[in-house]
Design a protein around this motif. Structure first.
Motif, short mmCIF file in Angstrom:
data_model
loop_
_atom_site.label_atom_id
_atom_site.label_comp_id
_atom_site.label_asym_id
_atom_site.label_seq_id
_atom_site.Cartn_x
_atom_site.Cartn_y
_atom_site.Cartn_z
N VAL A 8 0.87 -1.18 0.00
CA VAL A 8 0.00 0.00 0.00
C VAL A 8 0.90 1.23 0.00
O VAL A 8 1.79 1.35 0.84
CB VAL A 8 -0.93 0.03 1.23
N LEU B 130 0.71 5.64 -0.45
CA LEU B 130 -0.18 6.80 -0.43
C LEU B 130 0.50 7.96 -1.14
O LEU B 130 1.72 8.14 -1.04
CB LEU B 130 -0.53 7.19 1.00
N THR C 37 -0.54 12.24 -2.74
CA THR C 37 -1.53 13.32 -2.84
C THR C 37 -1.28 14.07 -4.14
O THR C 37 -0.15 14.48 -4.42
CB THR C 37 -1.41 14.29 -1.64
N LYS D 115 -6.15 12.70 -2.03
CA LYS D 115 -5.35 11.59 -1.50
C LYS D 115 -5.63 10.35 -2.33
O LYS D 115 -6.79 10.00 -2.56
CB LYS D 115 -5.69 11.33 -0.03
N ARG E 220 -4.63 6.21 -2.80
CA ARG E 220 -4.05 5.00 -2.20
C ARG E 220 -3.83 3.97 -3.31
O ARG E 220 -4.75 3.61 -4.04
CB ARG E 220 -5.01 4.44 -1.16
N TYR E 221 -2.60 3.51 -3.44
CA TYR E 221 -2.26 2.45 -4.38
C TYR E 221 -2.25 1.14 -3.60
O TYR E 221 -1.63 1.06 -2.54
CB TYR E 221 -0.87 2.68 -4.97
N GLN E 222 -2.93 0.13 -4.13
CA GLN E 222 -2.94 -1.18 -3.50
C GLN E 222 -2.52 -2.23 -4.51
O GLN E 222 -3.12 -2.35 -5.58
CB GLN E 222 -4.34 -1.53 -3.00
N TYR F 58 -9.56 9.23 -1.93
CA TYR F 58 -10.27 9.40 -0.66
C TYR F 58 -11.30 10.50 -0.77
O TYR F 58 -11.00 11.62 -1.18
CB TYR F 58 -9.28 9.72 0.47
N TRP G 66 -12.91 5.40 0.68
CA TRP G 66 -12.04 5.29 -0.47
C TRP G 66 -12.88 4.82 -1.65
O TRP G 66 -13.65 3.88 -1.53
CB TRP G 66 -10.92 4.29 -0.22
#
Length: 125
Positions: free
Chosen positions: A27, A29, A31, A36, A38-40, A57, A64
């Motif tokens: 994971v 993060l 901006t 914001k 989030r890469y998963q 976000y 999310w």
């Protein structure tokens, strides 16, 4: 607008968790223009059980929301010895499997982060 090279999160070996359970989750993060993201990355021994996505976000609802995902079959694990040389090639669809060393995994999986970032910038405009 953010320059994609400067705005792309860089995956480090320290971001790679323990792969002893035959899978790995990463994971990151970032901006972009006050959004914001989030890469998963979820990498399983079986490519069909992997997940590559970027979420934004929503502050108002505190959730999310998916911005973009890449189908699992976009990438594949090395099948033969010659393929192992291609895992860090940014133009190759071959990626390191979850049992790879953290340095190799980070260098290999960066191509997934780069592809997601390109789509995030397209979606966010």
């Amino acid at each position: 607008m953010i320059d994609i090279k400067e705005g792309t999160p860089q995956l480090a070996a320290s971001d790679i968790g323990d792969s002893s359970g035959a899978n790995n989750e990463v994971v990151l993060l970032a901006t972009y223009d006050d959004v914001k993201v989030r890469y998963q990355l979820y990498l399983d021994r079986y490519i069909d059980q992997c997940m590559f996505r970027a979420d934004a976000y929503d502050r108002a609802n505190r959730v999310w929301n998916e911005l973009w995902s890449i189908p699992q079959r976009t990438y594949r694990y090395p099948l033969e010895a010659a393929d192992k040389m291609k895992v860090t090639d940014p133009t190759s669809p071959i990626i390191a499997d979850p049992d790879s060393s953290p340095n190799t995994a980070a260098a290999s999986w960066q191509k997934i982060i780069n592809a997601l970032t390109q789509k995030v910038f397209e979606v966010l405009g």
